[in-house]
Structure formats: structure tokens, C-alpha cells
Design a protein around this motif. Structure first.
Motif, PDB file in Angstrom:
ATOM      1  N   ARG A 137       0.807  -1.212   0.027  1.00 26.10           N
ATOM      2  CA  ARG A 137       0.070  -0.020  -0.126  1.00 26.10           C
ATOM      3  C   ARG A 137       0.729   1.191   0.175  1.00 26.10           C
ATOM      4  NH1 ARG A 137      -5.189  -2.400  -0.942  1.00 26.10           N
ATOM      5  NH2 ARG A 137      -5.340  -4.196   0.406  1.00 26.10           N
ATOM      6  N   PHE A 138       0.408   2.316  -0.732  1.00 26.73           N
ATOM      7  CA  PHE A 138       1.418   3.420  -0.860  1.00 26.73           C
ATOM      8  C   PHE A 138       1.572   4.089   0.494  1.00 26.73           C
ATOM      9  CE2 PHE A 138       1.558   8.314  -1.305  1.00 26.73           C
ATOM     10  CZ  PHE A 138       2.272   8.336  -2.253  1.00 26.73           C
ATOM     11  N   GLY A 139       3.039   4.103   0.702  1.00 27.06           N
ATOM     12  CA  GLY A 139       3.422   4.927   1.740  1.00 27.06           C
ATOM     13  C   GLY A 139       4.070   3.883   2.872  1.00 27.06           C
ATOM     14  N   SER A 140       3.917   2.666   2.669  1.00 22.47           N
ATOM     15  CA  SER A 140       4.140   1.588   3.861  1.00 22.47           C
ATOM     16  C   SER A 140       5.180   0.843   3.250  1.00 22.47           C
ATOM     17  CB  SER A 140       2.892   0.637   4.315  1.00 22.47           C
ATOM     18  OG  SER A 140       2.830  -0.333   3.228  1.00 22.47           O
ATOM     19  N   VAL A 141       5.814  -0.025   4.183  1.00 24.58           N
ATOM     20  CA  VAL A 141       6.950  -0.558   4.079  1.00 24.58           C
ATOM     21  C   VAL A 141       7.108  -1.671   2.712  1.00 24.58           C
ATOM     22  CG1 VAL A 141       8.450  -2.482   5.167  1.00 24.58           C
ATOM     23  CG2 VAL A 141       7.273  -0.835   6.547  1.00 24.58           C
ATOM     24  N   SER A 142       8.107  -1.745   1.896  1.00 26.73           N
ATOM     25  CA  SER A 142       8.039  -2.602   0.638  1.00 26.73           C
ATOM     26  C   SER A 142       8.212  -4.013   1.269  1.00 26.73           C
ATOM     27  CB  SER A 142       9.270  -2.139  -0.214  1.00 26.73           C
ATOM     28  OG  SER A 142       9.107  -0.713  -0.389  1.00 26.73           O
ATOM     29  N   PRO A 143       7.562  -5.016   0.351  1.00 30.17           N
ATOM     30  CA  PRO A 143       7.677  -6.311   0.825  1.00 30.17           C
ATOM     31  C   PRO A 143       8.942  -6.881   0.188  1.00 30.17           C
ATOM     32  CG  PRO A 143       6.185  -5.879  -1.282  1.00 30.17           C
ATOM     33  CD  PRO A 143       6.780  -4.770  -0.995  1.00 30.17           C
ATOM     34  N   THR A 144       9.550  -8.027   0.778  1.00 29.90           N
ATOM     35  CA  THR A 144      10.753  -8.671   0.290  1.00 29.90           C
ATOM     36  C   THR A 144      10.628 -10.053   0.333  1.00 29.90           C
ATOM     37  OG1 THR A 144      11.675  -8.200   2.543  1.00 29.90           O
ATOM     38  CG2 THR A 144      12.331  -6.866   0.914  1.00 29.90           C
ATOM     39  N   THR A 145       9.433 -10.443   0.538  1.00 33.45           N
ATOM     40  CA  THR A 145       8.873 -11.838   0.571  1.00 33.45           C
ATOM     41  C   THR A 145       7.503 -12.131   0.043  1.00 33.45           C
ATOM     42  OG1 THR A 145       7.971 -12.306   2.556  1.00 33.45           O
ATOM     43  CG2 THR A 145      10.214 -12.535   2.724  1.00 33.45           C
ATOM     44  N   ALA A 146       7.267 -13.101  -0.755  1.00 35.91           N
ATOM     45  CA  ALA A 146       5.928 -13.342  -1.216  1.00 35.91           C
ATOM     46  C   ALA A 146       4.900 -13.389   0.021  1.00 35.91           C
ATOM     47  CB  ALA A 146       5.749 -14.678  -1.927  1.00 35.91           C
ATOM     48  N   ASP A 147       5.298 -13.933   1.168  1.00 38.80           N
ATOM     49  CA  ASP A 147       4.488 -13.722   1.921  1.00 38.80           C
ATOM     50  C   ASP A 147       4.050 -12.380   2.627  1.00 38.80           C
ATOM     51  OD1 ASP A 147       3.909 -16.492   2.515  1.00 38.80           O
ATOM     52  OD2 ASP A 147       5.428 -16.740   4.052  1.00 38.80           O
ATOM     53  N   HIS A 148       5.045 -11.235   2.560  1.00 42.80           N
ATOM     54  CA  HIS A 148       4.788 -10.023   2.701  1.00 42.80           C
ATOM     55  C   HIS A 148       3.685  -9.339   1.962  1.00 42.80           C
ATOM     56  CE1 HIS A 148       9.176  -9.142   4.338  1.00 42.80           C
ATOM     57  NE2 HIS A 148       8.400  -9.832   5.269  1.00 42.80           N
ATOM     58  N   VAL A 149       3.751  -9.969   0.544  1.00 40.34           N
ATOM     59  CA  VAL A 149       2.781  -9.536  -0.459  1.00 40.34           C
ATOM     60  C   VAL A 149       1.276 -10.103  -0.077  1.00 40.34           C
ATOM     61  CG1 VAL A 149       2.204  -9.305  -2.931  1.00 40.34           C
ATOM     62  CG2 VAL A 149       4.705  -9.179  -2.087  1.00 40.34           C
ATOM     63  N   ARG A 150       1.204 -11.410   0.185  1.00 44.49           N
ATOM     64  CA  ARG A 150      -0.053 -12.055   0.413  1.00 44.49           C
ATOM     65  C   ARG A 150      -0.616 -11.226   1.607  1.00 44.49           C
ATOM     66  NH1 ARG A 150       3.114 -16.883  -0.268  1.00 44.49           N
ATOM     67  NH2 ARG A 150       3.081 -17.305  -2.360  1.00 44.49           N
ATOM     68  N   ALA A 151       0.196 -10.944   2.707  1.00 44.15           N
ATOM     69  CA  ALA A 151      -0.299 -10.382   3.743  1.00 44.15           C
ATOM     70  C   ALA A 151      -0.848  -8.886   3.773  1.00 44.15           C
ATOM     71  CB  ALA A 151       0.530 -10.642   4.847  1.00 44.15           C
ATOM     72  N   GLU A 152      -0.439  -8.461   2.773  1.00 40.75           N
ATOM     73  CA  GLU A 152      -0.352  -6.755   2.662  1.00 40.75           C
ATOM     74  C   GLU A 152      -1.569  -6.556   1.390  1.00 40.75           C
ATOM     75  OE1 GLU A 152       2.533  -4.260   3.013  1.00 40.75           O
ATOM     76  OE2 GLU A 152       1.232  -2.397   2.396  1.00 40.75           O
ATOM     77  N   LEU A 153      -1.561  -7.358   0.501  1.00 41.13           N
ATOM     78  CA  LEU A 153      -2.502  -7.196  -0.549  1.00 41.13           C
ATOM     79  C   LEU A 153      -3.620  -8.080  -1.126  1.00 41.13           C
ATOM     80  CD1 LEU A 153      -0.087  -5.894  -3.418  1.00 41.13           C
ATOM     81  CD2 LEU A 153      -1.339  -4.356  -1.827  1.00 41.13           C
ATOM     82  N   GLY A 154      -3.332  -9.446  -0.527  1.00 42.91           N
ATOM     83  CA  GLY A 154      -4.335 -10.420  -0.445  1.00 42.91           C
ATOM     84  C   GLY A 154      -4.883 -10.756  -1.814  1.00 42.91           C
ATOM     85  N   ASP A 155      -6.319 -10.717  -1.906  1.00 43.64           N
ATOM     86  CA  ASP A 155      -6.934 -11.044  -3.126  1.00 43.64           C
ATOM     87  C   ASP A 155      -6.886  -9.851  -4.203  1.00 43.64           C
ATOM     88  OD1 ASP A 155      -7.602 -13.509  -2.312  1.00 43.64           O
ATOM     89  OD2 ASP A 155      -9.736 -12.760  -1.643  1.00 43.64           O
ATOM     90  N   ALA A 156      -6.472  -8.818  -4.048  1.00 47.08           N
ATOM     91  CA  ALA A 156      -6.280  -7.574  -4.768  1.00 47.08           C
ATOM     92  C   ALA A 156      -5.510  -7.818  -5.760  1.00 47.08           C
ATOM     93  CB  ALA A 156      -5.939  -6.282  -3.857  1.00 47.08           C
ATOM     94  N   VAL A 157      -4.420  -8.667  -5.846  1.00 42.13           N
ATOM     95  CA  VAL A 157      -3.432  -9.185  -6.773  1.00 42.13           C
ATOM     96  C   VAL A 157      -3.857 -10.616  -7.452  1.00 42.13           C
ATOM     97  CG1 VAL A 157      -2.179  -9.693  -4.652  1.00 42.13           C
ATOM     98  CG2 VAL A 157      -1.083  -9.635  -7.366  1.00 42.13           C
ATOM     99  N   ASP A 158      -3.958 -10.581  -8.614  1.00 42.79           N
ATOM    100  CA  ASP A 158      -4.564 -11.763  -9.131  1.00 42.79           C
ATOM    101  C   ASP A 158      -3.678 -12.986  -9.035  1.00 42.79           C
ATOM    102  OD1 ASP A 158      -6.842 -10.424 -10.033  1.00 42.79           O
ATOM    103  OD2 ASP A 158      -5.391  -9.427 -11.643  1.00 42.79           O
ATOM    104  N   PHE A 159      -2.317 -12.865  -9.248  1.00 43.39           N
ATOM    105  CA  PHE A 159      -1.286 -13.768  -9.161  1.00 43.39           C
ATOM    106  C   PHE A 159       0.040 -13.487  -8.258  1.00 43.39           C
ATOM    107  CE2 PHE A 159       1.344 -17.219 -10.807  1.00 43.39           C
ATOM    108  CZ  PHE A 159       0.629 -18.429 -10.418  1.00 43.39           C
ATOM    109  N   VAL A 160       0.507 -14.227  -7.590  1.00 41.66           N
ATOM    110  CA  VAL A 160       1.790 -13.868  -6.634  1.00 41.66           C
ATOM    111  C   VAL A 160       2.898 -14.999  -7.159  1.00 41.66           C
ATOM    112  CG1 VAL A 160       3.180 -13.733  -4.514  1.00 41.66           C
ATOM    113  CG2 VAL A 160       0.495 -12.873  -4.798  1.00 41.66           C
TER     114      VAL A 160
END
Ligand code: AMP
Ligand code: MG
Length: 324
Positions: A137-160
Motif C-alpha cells: 500500500r502507498f507509503g508503507s514498508v516494501s515487501p521482500t518476500t511473497a508472504d509479505h505481499v500476500r499479507a498486505e495485498l491478499g486477493d487484490a492481486v491476481d497472481f503472486v
């Protein structure tokens, strides 16, 4: 880890106008087909990013540069050849196939070739350019693992796509090469010293930039906990004072204080090498958030080599927060 099947599936998602989170050597990106304005616009919606903030177009190889930009100077070509694939982003004049949605309306475009086997496999399978900011999300900590992405964006992204932990850990260095002298807009994974060695003269890193680089605004790369920066020798005293006052304090303990006990809620003993610190930085901030810290006490590393990028991110993390 992503399989060949996953790569094909992700390329299909991009072709269909979807969003794919992809690993790079810097941080995970939230990618879309760079030539699909509707898909690019979805990136901004998912991130909550103002549409005026430009994205980086990722390419599969330096030989594709001329397909995407105009007026490639000798210096731009030299930097691309020297540092790609790698954590260097070049800002050049926008080629016709780059939609204004991807550049925040600017006539320049940021491009780079990522140094990650999964990203390169996806770019090759997809065949085009992938525009991607960090997958957070804008302004927050960048993800450095796939789990970070899933935790932060969840279903909003079509494929991880999972490509393991990012090896560099902080974003790319952004260099504007539209003028005579290259201008560093944001310090990152390629050090200023390495850039200077390549061009043969000193470069400056402006503290404020007139160009629209969101990383240069107050409070970016920020965890939920408030971040306070003090001199290295004051970290423990400051942390213990805040602890006494009832804060849930997280500490990024400088290597010089390693082994010293600290009265605080959570302590991260920082690695001595700048490369390991950069690799771990965003994960440390996320961990302290998860542990329920409301305050993080840290100090700036020496601003040389990768320390320059780390200090830049910590300053932004400690920047004034927007009123809520
Ligand atoms: P992010 O991945 O969220 O850090 O976003 C990509 C970075 O590239 C942002 O800091 C953008 O502002 C920067 N960027 C992209 N295009 C340009 C451009 N044309 N001029 C200057 N900076 C740019
Ligand atoms: Mg970002």
C-alpha cells in the motif's frame, strides 16, 4: 518457488489485463502490462497510490531499451550496459508505446532490467514491458518476500509469483539521464560510488527533489509504529526512556552495541554489513510491527555505499505522518 507453469500462468494473467506480484532483486513488484492503460490504472487503485506518481517499466534486456525510450545518450547507454540486469533505474524521454498512465503524466519514463531469474523468466514469457511499483500500500514498508505481499495485498492481486527473499532488499537507485550530467533522484541498490566509478566524476544526491519521486516525500517506506532516529550511542538510553514511559518500544540495535541488554519490548540486533542490513531492513520493520511495537528507535548508518539508501529509507520512515 515459482515453477515454469506458474510463469506461464502469470504471463497469461498479464496478457488478460491482470496484476501479478513478482519477485525482483530489490523488492517485490506489483506488475501489469506496461502497454495496457486500464491494467496500469488498477495498480494505482490497489496501492492507493496517487495517479501522478510514476511507475518503473521493467524490461527483459538492455537491448530492448530503444523500443521504450527516445534519445538514449552515451552515458545512459554506458550505465545500462554496466549495471543491467541490476538495481539501477534510468529516467529517459518516454517512447510512444509507454502510456501516460505509467508515467504519472510525465514525458519521461523510468526503466530497468531486474536481476532476478523469476522476473526475467516472466518478462521473457510475456514478451513486453511490465510496469511495477513495490507491491505494498502507498507509503508503507516494501515487501521482500511473497508472504509479505500476500499479507498486505491478499486477493487484490491476481497472481503472486514466489521467488524467495529479495537479495538486495531496498529499491533501485533512480538516475535521471535526460540531461548532460546524470542526476541521482533516489539512492538505492547500486551505490553512488559504483555510479561515479562508471561515469568517471562525482555525482550529487539532492536532499530534496523537484521531480515527483514519492520516495522523497515525508513518510514513505513507513511501518505502523512511529520511527524515531537518534545518534547511535543514544539508541539504548532513548529506547529505555520510552519503555519507562509505557511505550511498546522496538529497537534497531546498531552493531556497535551488539550484546548489550536493552529494556524494551523487542530488539533487532542489526548485522554489521550494509548489504545484510539492506536485505533485512524492511523485514525488521515488519517484524517489529507484528510484535505490536508502537515506537521504533533507530539510528542512521554511515551514509556511504548501501548505507546511503538505508539512511534515506529510515529518514522517510521517520518523516511526518499524514493526519488521519
Ligand atoms: P516505487 O516502486 O513505488 O518505489 O516507485 C517507482 C519509483 O520510480 C518512484 O519513486 C517513482 O517516482 C520513480 N519514477 C518513475 N518514473 C519516473 C520519472 N519519469 N521521473 C522520476 N522518477 C520516476
Ligand atoms: Mg514503493
Amino acid at each position: 518457488m515459482a515453477t515454469t507453469n506458474d510463469i506461464e500462468k502469470a504471463a497469461g494473467v498479464l496478457r488478460a489485463g491482470g496484476l501479478v506480484a513478482l519477485p525482483t532483486e530489490t523488492v517485490y513488484g506489483l506488475g501489469a502490462n506496461a502497454e495496457d492503460p486500464a491494467a496500469v490504472s488498477r495498480i494505482f487503485q490497489v496501492k492507493g497510490r496517487p495517479p501522478s506518481h510514476p511507475l518503473i517499466v521493467h524490461l527483459g534486456g538492455a537491448e530492448q531499451l530503444d523500443d521504450w525510450v527516445e534519445e538514449v545518450s552515451t552515458t545512459a547507454r554506458l550505465l545500462a550496459e554496466r549495471f543491467w540486469p541490476g538495481p539501477l533505474t534510468l529516467v529517459l524521454r518516454r517512447g510512444r508505446r509507454v502510456p501516460l498512465e505509467a508515467t504519472g503524466g510525465l514525458e519521461t519514463v523510468a526503466v530497468r532490467v531486474p536481476d532476478h531469474p523469476v522476473a526475467l523468466a516472466l518478462l521473457s514469457a510475456f514478451g513486453g514491458g511490465i510496469t511495477a511499483p513495490s507491491a505494498n500500500r502507498f507509503g508503507s514498508v516494501s515487501p521482500t518476500t511473497a508472504d509479505h505481499v500476500r499479507a498486505e495485498l491478499g486477493d487484490a492481486v491476481d497472481f503472486v509469483l514466489d521467488g524467495g527473499s529479495c537479495q538486495v532488499g531496498v529499491e533501485s537507485t533512480i538516475v535521471d539521464v535526460t540531461g548532460e550530467i546524470p542526476a541521482i533522484l533516489r539512492p538505492g541498490g547500486v551505490t553512488r560510488e559504483d555510479l561515479e566509478a562508471a561515469v568517471g566524476y562525482r555525482l550529487t544526491v539532492p536532499s530534496t527533489s523537484t521531480v515527483r519521486v514519492p520516495g522523497q516525500h515525508p513518510s514513505h517506506y513507513a511501518p505502523r509504529a512511529r520511527v524515531v532516529l537518534v545518534a547511535p550511542e543514544k539508541v539504548i538510553a532513548e529506547a529505555e526512556l520510552a519503555h519507562e514511559l509505557g511505550h511498546r518500544v522496538g529497537v534497531l540495535l546498531p552493531p556497535a552495541s551488539a550484546g548489550t541488554p536493552v529494556k524494551a519490548h523487542a530488539v533487532v540486533a542489526l548485522p554489521a554489513s550494509a548489504a545484510a542490513y539492506a536485505r533485512g531492513l524492511y523485514g525488521f520493520l515488519r517484524r517489529l510491527d507484528q510484535q505490536g511495537c508502537d515506537l521504533i528507535v533507530a539510528s542512521l548508518p554511515a551514509e556511504e555505499g548501501l548505507g546511503l539508501a538505508i539512511a534515506n529509507r529510515l529518514r522517510r520512515a521517520a518523516g511526518p505522518r499524514p493526519a488521519v
